[in-house]
Design a protein around this motif. Structure first.
Motif, PDB file in Angstrom:
ATOM      1  N   LYS A  32     -25.475  31.910 -35.919  1.00 33.00           N
ATOM      2  CA  LYS A  32     -24.748  31.412 -37.069  1.00 33.00           C
ATOM      3  C   LYS A  32     -23.866  30.236 -36.654  1.00 33.00           C
ATOM      4  N   LEU A  33     -23.473  29.437 -37.630  1.00 30.76           N
ATOM      5  CA  LEU A  33     -22.622  28.291 -37.369  1.00 30.76           C
ATOM      6  C   LEU A  33     -21.380  28.741 -36.596  1.00 30.76           C
ATOM      7  N   GLY A  34     -21.095  28.068 -35.499  1.00 32.57           N
ATOM      8  CA  GLY A  34     -19.930  28.399 -34.680  1.00 32.57           C
ATOM      9  C   GLY A  34     -20.199  29.373 -33.562  1.00 32.57           C
ATOM     10  N   ALA A  35     -21.414  29.920 -33.497  1.00 33.88           N
ATOM     11  CA  ALA A  35     -21.745  30.863 -32.421  1.00 33.88           C
ATOM     12  C   ALA A  35     -21.646  30.170 -31.064  1.00 33.88           C
ATOM     13  N   ARG A  36     -21.221  30.929 -30.061  1.00 32.79           N
ATOM     14  CA  ARG A  36     -21.076  30.359 -28.713  1.00 32.79           C
ATOM     15  C   ARG A  36     -21.314  31.438 -27.669  1.00 32.79           C
ATOM     16  N   ILE A  37     -22.184  31.132 -26.714  1.00 28.68           N
ATOM     17  CA  ILE A  37     -22.394  31.991 -25.546  1.00 28.68           C
ATOM     18  C   ILE A  37     -21.633  31.328 -24.409  1.00 28.68           C
ATOM     19  N   GLU A  88     -27.158  43.105 -33.758  1.00 24.46           N
ATOM     20  CA  GLU A  88     -26.251  42.052 -34.162  1.00 24.46           C
ATOM     21  C   GLU A  88     -24.963  42.156 -33.360  1.00 24.46           C
ATOM     22  N   TYR A  89     -24.506  40.995 -32.919  1.00 27.11           N
ATOM     23  CA  TYR A  89     -23.258  40.933 -32.171  1.00 27.11           C
ATOM     24  C   TYR A  89     -22.503  39.715 -32.675  1.00 27.11           C
ATOM     25  N   GLY A  90     -21.544  39.957 -33.556  1.00 26.77           N
ATOM     26  CA  GLY A  90     -20.796  38.850 -34.131  1.00 26.77           C
ATOM     27  C   GLY A  90     -21.723  37.872 -34.825  1.00 26.77           C
ATOM     28  N   PRO A  91     -21.708  36.613 -34.396  1.00 29.85           N
ATOM     29  CA  PRO A  91     -22.526  35.594 -35.058  1.00 29.85           C
ATOM     30  C   PRO A  91     -23.973  35.528 -34.558  1.00 29.85           C
ATOM     31  N   PHE A  92     -24.381  36.520 -33.747  1.00 30.20           N
ATOM     32  CA  PHE A  92     -25.732  36.523 -33.191  1.00 30.20           C
ATOM     33  C   PHE A  92     -26.564  37.658 -33.780  1.00 30.20           C
ATOM     34  N   THR A  93     -27.812  37.362 -34.112  1.00 30.78           N
ATOM     35  CA  THR A  93     -28.796  38.390 -34.445  1.00 30.78           C
ATOM     36  C   THR A  93     -29.967  38.197 -33.490  1.00 30.78           C
ATOM     37  N   ILE A  94     -30.269  39.223 -32.694  1.00 32.60           N
ATOM     38  CA  ILE A  94     -31.241  39.086 -31.608  1.00 32.60           C
ATOM     39  C   ILE A  94     -32.333  40.135 -31.746  1.00 32.60           C
ATOM     40  N   ARG A  95     -33.559  39.692 -31.601  1.00 39.80           N
ATOM     41  CA  ARG A  95     -34.693  40.587 -31.478  1.00 39.80           C
ATOM     42  C   ARG A  95     -35.247  40.415 -30.071  1.00 39.80           C
ATOM     43  N   ARG A  96     -35.129  41.439 -29.248  1.00 38.21           N
ATOM     44  CA  ARG A  96     -35.574  41.356 -27.847  1.00 38.21           C
ATOM     45  C   ARG A  96     -36.925  42.029 -27.695  1.00 38.21           C
ATOM     46  N   LEU A  97     -37.878  41.277 -27.153  1.00 36.46           N
ATOM     47  CA  LEU A  97     -39.225  41.781 -26.925  1.00 36.46           C
ATOM     48  C   LEU A  97     -39.510  41.820 -25.433  1.00 36.46           C
ATOM     49  N   ARG A  98     -40.167  42.881 -25.011  1.00 36.44           N
ATOM     50  CA  ARG A  98     -40.628  43.007 -23.633  1.00 36.44           C
ATOM     51  C   ARG A  98     -42.155  43.086 -23.678  1.00 36.44           C
ATOM     52  N   PRO A  99     -42.833  41.978 -23.391  1.00 40.14           N
ATOM     53  CA  PRO A  99     -44.295  41.946 -23.533  1.00 40.14           C
ATOM     54  C   PRO A  99     -45.032  43.016 -22.746  1.00 40.14           C
ATOM     55  N   ILE A 158     -24.728  23.572 -37.015  1.00 38.66           N
ATOM     56  CA  ILE A 158     -25.602  24.155 -38.028  1.00 38.66           C
ATOM     57  C   ILE A 158     -26.177  25.459 -37.494  1.00 38.66           C
ATOM     58  N   GLU A 159     -26.491  26.390 -38.393  1.00 39.99           N
ATOM     59  CA  GLU A 159     -27.158  27.622 -37.974  1.00 39.99           C
ATOM     60  C   GLU A 159     -28.495  27.286 -37.331  1.00 39.99           C
ATOM     61  N   ALA A 160     -28.885  28.091 -36.346  1.00 43.24           N
ATOM     62  CA  ALA A 160     -30.105  27.776 -35.605  1.00 43.24           C
ATOM     63  C   ALA A 160     -30.911  29.039 -35.329  1.00 43.24           C
ATOM     64  N   GLU A 161     -32.216  28.842 -35.179  1.00 42.91           N
ATOM     65  CA  GLU A 161     -33.108  29.896 -34.707  1.00 42.91           C
ATOM     66  C   GLU A 161     -33.737  29.419 -33.407  1.00 42.91           C
ATOM     67  N   VAL A 162     -33.655  30.253 -32.387  1.00 39.18           N
ATOM     68  CA  VAL A 162     -34.096  29.854 -31.059  1.00 39.18           C
ATOM     69  C   VAL A 162     -34.863  30.988 -30.398  1.00 39.18           C
ATOM     70  N   LEU A 163     -35.915  30.629 -29.693  1.00 41.28           N
ATOM     71  CA  LEU A 163     -36.639  31.573 -28.852  1.00 41.28           C
ATOM     72  C   LEU A 163     -36.296  31.249 -27.411  1.00 41.28           C
ATOM     73  N   GLN A 164     -35.911  32.280 -26.658  1.00 38.11           N
ATOM     74  CA  GLN A 164     -35.707  32.123 -25.221  1.00 38.11           C
ATOM     75  C   GLN A 164     -36.620  33.091 -24.494  1.00 38.11           C
ATOM     76  N   ALA A 165     -37.432  32.538 -23.589  1.00 39.18           N
ATOM     77  CA  ALA A 165     -38.339  33.339 -22.777  1.00 39.18           C
ATOM     78  C   ALA A 165     -37.827  33.352 -21.349  1.00 39.18           C
ATOM     79  N   PHE A 166     -37.717  34.556 -20.780  1.00 39.78           N
ATOM     80  CA  PHE A 166     -37.230  34.730 -19.416  1.00 39.78           C
ATOM     81  C   PHE A 166     -38.413  35.152 -18.544  1.00 39.78           C
ATOM     82  N   ILE A 167     -38.765  34.275 -17.612  1.00 37.48           N
ATOM     83  CA  ILE A 167     -39.958  34.438 -16.792  1.00 37.48           C
ATOM     84  C   ILE A 167     -39.554  34.677 -15.348  1.00 37.48           C
ATOM     85  N   ARG A 168     -40.219  35.629 -14.706  1.00 39.68           N
ATOM     86  CA  ARG A 168     -39.951  35.910 -13.291  1.00 39.68           C
ATOM     87  C   ARG A 168     -40.665  34.865 -12.427  1.00 39.68           C
TER      88      ARG A 168
END
Length: 234
Positions: free
Chosen positions: A40-45, A13-24, A99-109
């Motif tokens: 969370k509401l108001g989160a900003r990268i 957890e980092y402030g308004p972010f909760t991240i689960r990082r997976l390395r397939p 609004i609070e959001a749930e997002v998946l981001q996939a980083f592909i080479r």
């Protein structure tokens, strides 16, 4: 079939972010990193740069705002899916102003370094299809709605309770299936939110014990990918 269970120790957890990082892992080749994030509401990268990353941004709950370097804002949700081909370099920021959001981001080479940076958007008025896989992304030239610079295909579905469906397959491609919400069963293995199942060949049919949102990556594990990506190369 290999199952990876979600657990609290994988979260940071980092402030308004909760991240689960997976390395397939190596058997999924260019699928380098998959982040499952709650904003969370108001989160900003803040504005940041990517080079040589192909990035899928997939929001299944709530809304995320994508802002490019020119200040153009694009809301992402279950009705709007984005792929960024960073290539030689692309700057953007993301936030959850409404609004609070749930997002998946996939980083592909990507298969090759460089190339023109571009942002692609898939709009679908009805959101995630129920009980039928939707083809979201595939390699350039494949005819997929969104294109990747790599031998990877991506599908999603909203599987209703009691429904059973085959997991997508392609010869020579390894499936990696993530449960974004709900509960499913694969030949006696119950998978809950955040659980992942992968195989080198094919996965068994999936049955929803509760309504479930699923995303499936088919990856050519033998494909070569550059290691110079901002995130995918790490």
């Amino acid at each position: 079939m290999n199952v990876v269970r979600a657990h609290r120790g994988q979260l940071f957890e980092y402030g308004p972010f909760t991240i689960r990082r997976l390395r397939p892992g190596e058997r999924f080749g260019p699928l380098a990193i998959v982040d499952m994030t709650t904003l969370k509401l108001g989160a900003r990268i803040p504005m940041h740069e990517h080079v040589n990353d192909d990035i899928l941004s997939y929001v299944w709950r709530g809304s995320v705002q994508h802002t490019d370097v020119n200040g153009e804002r694009t809301p992402l949700s279950a009705k709007r899916v984005m792929v960024v081909n960073a290539g030689e370099g692309l700057r953007h920021e993301e936030s959850a102003p409404l609004i609070e959001a749930e997002v998946l981001q996939a980083f592909i080479r990507p298969a090759h370094a460089g190339g023109e940076a571009k942002t692609q958007l898939l709009e679908r008025a009805d959101g995630i299809a129920h009980n039928a896989w939707s083809w979201l992304a595939g390699p350039e030239g494949s005819g997929a709605p969104l294109t990747l610079r790599q031998a990877v295909h991506i599908y999603d579905i909203r599987l209703e309770r009691g429904s059973t469906l085959e997991v997508p397959t392609l010869p020579g491609f390894a499936p990696w299936l993530a449960v974004l919400d709900g509960v499913v069963n694969l030949v006696g293995q119950r998978l809950h939110k955040g659980d992942v199942a992968g195989d080198t060949d094919a996965l068994p049919a999936v049955t929803a014990e509760r309504d479930a949102t699923l995303i499936c990556f088919l990856v050519d594990a033998e494909a070569s990918g550059v290691m110079s990506g901002t995130v995918s190369g790490s």
